[in-house]
Design an enzyme around this catalytic site. Sequence first.
Site, short mmCIF file in Angstrom:
data_model
loop_
_atom_site.label_atom_id
_atom_site.label_comp_id
_atom_site.label_asym_id
_atom_site.label_seq_id
_atom_site.Cartn_x
_atom_site.Cartn_y
_atom_site.Cartn_z
N ARG A 1 0.84 -1.35 -0.05
CA ARG A 1 -0.08 -0.10 0.07
C ARG A 1 0.92 1.36 -0.13
O ARG A 1 2.00 1.18 0.16
CB ARG A 1 -1.06 -0.02 1.21
CG ARG A 1 -0.52 -0.50 2.38
CD ARG A 1 0.55 0.11 3.10
NE ARG A 1 0.26 1.61 3.43
CZ ARG A 1 1.14 2.44 3.40
NH1 ARG A 1 2.29 1.93 3.66
NH2 ARG A 1 0.90 3.52 3.51
N ALA B 1 0.78 5.13 -2.09
CA ALA B 1 0.63 5.55 -3.58
C ALA B 1 1.78 5.12 -4.51
O ALA B 1 1.48 4.44 -5.45
CB ALA B 1 0.16 6.97 -3.70
N ARG C 1 -7.34 -0.51 -6.65
CA ARG C 1 -7.76 0.61 -5.77
C ARG C 1 -8.00 1.82 -6.63
O ARG C 1 -7.20 2.16 -7.53
CB ARG C 1 -6.46 0.76 -4.73
CG ARG C 1 -6.36 -0.31 -3.67
CD ARG C 1 -5.66 0.09 -2.52
NE ARG C 1 -6.26 0.94 -1.43
CZ ARG C 1 -5.61 1.56 -0.50
NH1 ARG C 1 -4.17 1.17 -0.37
NH2 ARG C 1 -6.29 2.28 0.36
N GLN D 1 -1.46 2.50 10.03
CA GLN D 1 -0.49 2.64 9.16
C GLN D 1 0.70 3.36 9.83
O GLN D 1 1.83 3.19 9.75
CB GLN D 1 -0.76 3.20 7.77
CG GLN D 1 -1.37 2.26 6.58
CD GLN D 1 -2.75 2.73 7.06
OE1 GLN D 1 -3.54 2.89 7.91
NE2 GLN D 1 -3.85 2.39 5.75
N ASP E 1 -2.13 10.92 -2.07
CA ASP E 1 -2.41 9.87 -2.95
C ASP E 1 -2.87 10.37 -4.33
O ASP E 1 -2.60 9.48 -5.54
CB ASP E 1 -3.55 9.10 -2.47
CG ASP E 1 -3.19 8.07 -1.40
OD1 ASP E 1 -2.90 8.36 -0.16
OD2 ASP E 1 -2.68 6.99 -1.74
N ASN F 1 -5.53 12.18 0.69
CA ASN F 1 -4.51 11.33 1.39
C ASN F 1 -5.35 10.66 2.27
O ASN F 1 -6.76 10.53 2.45
CB ASN F 1 -3.67 12.34 2.04
CG ASN F 1 -2.31 11.54 2.50
OD1 ASN F 1 -1.66 10.77 2.04
ND2 ASN F 1 -1.95 11.82 3.97
N LYS F 2 -4.72 9.74 3.28
CA LYS F 2 -5.35 8.81 4.08
C LYS F 2 -6.67 9.73 5.03
O LYS F 2 -6.21 10.77 5.36
CB LYS F 2 -4.28 8.44 5.10
CG LYS F 2 -4.78 7.43 6.27
CD LYS F 2 -5.62 6.42 5.64
CE LYS F 2 -5.11 5.39 4.77
NZ LYS F 2 -6.21 4.64 4.01
#
Length: 304
Positions: free
Chosen positions: A41, A43, A75, A168, A209, A219-220
């Site tokens: 995982r 990007a 994804r 993460q 990302d 992003n996350k």
Amino acid sequence: MEEDGPAVVLLDQRRLPHEVVELRCGTAAEVADAIREMAIRGAPAIGIAAAYGMALASLRGDDLAEAERVLAASRPTAVNLPWALAEMRPHATVERARMLHEQEVERCRQMATHAAELFQPGTRALTHCNAGGLATGGYGSAVGALRAAWERGLLERVLVDETRPLLQGSRLTAWELEQAEIPHAVIADSAAGSLMARGEVDLVVTGADRIAANGDTANKIGTYSLAVLAAHHDIPFYVVAPTSTLDRATPDGSGIPIEERDPTELTDRFPARNPAFDVTPAALITAIVTERGVRRPPYAESLK
Ligand code: MRU
């Protein structure tokens, strides 16, 4: 990640930090599964994995259009995935995948050099998710910036958001910082605001990302909240990402597809919503650092 004969062999990030276990993918579809299930995982890393997946399909004599379709569907949010697939389209060779991999790592090193300029001696940084070597095929984007700042004596320590629901931060970023011997402390995501209010954060640095043409950045999940908190406390908020994460075809963040993951990652007892990413408006981002340098608003101009 390594390419190994008729298989793509990657570090299974789901098992970290407790176990260091490799996962062998014998087909492009297995690489796509590894991306979807987040064995790999981040990007740039999923772009690199997809590139090796295409090389694997080519070595096997598989249908390349089908391999690309399956990998592209694994994804939706990180633009590095379709970017890498487009890069591989002319020649789906191992050499090309390896070159793309090496270039991404080199971009990280260049970004880190630029991003280190944003740190002052004694900087106390906060980061979210994992934008380290694991997420980029080596070295890291946001974590690369932290590494470079640490090597230059500009970093005091890093607060690491645990990054729910898949952790993460507390599983991967803390593991990488430990290996690099960079002082760090994991915090609950919800502790960030309070620690900012107490004056314990000098800057926030994250990866990305997908960055739209106007600088809006996916992003996350949780990154947007952090950016709002940083603005409220007058703390700079930096995004560090390679140009492979720029999506010039998407004018602003409203066009970025946001992955909704399985609700059981949160709870198997109650109904749940599980958006995996959010979009931070460009207006909340102090600077975006790519391998080309530090870019400031207005991003529609500076990212061109
Ligand atoms: O769901 P993940 O773990 O793939 O999300 C990763 C992130 O949000 C990272 O911050 C981003 O990909 C940048 S990695 C250099």
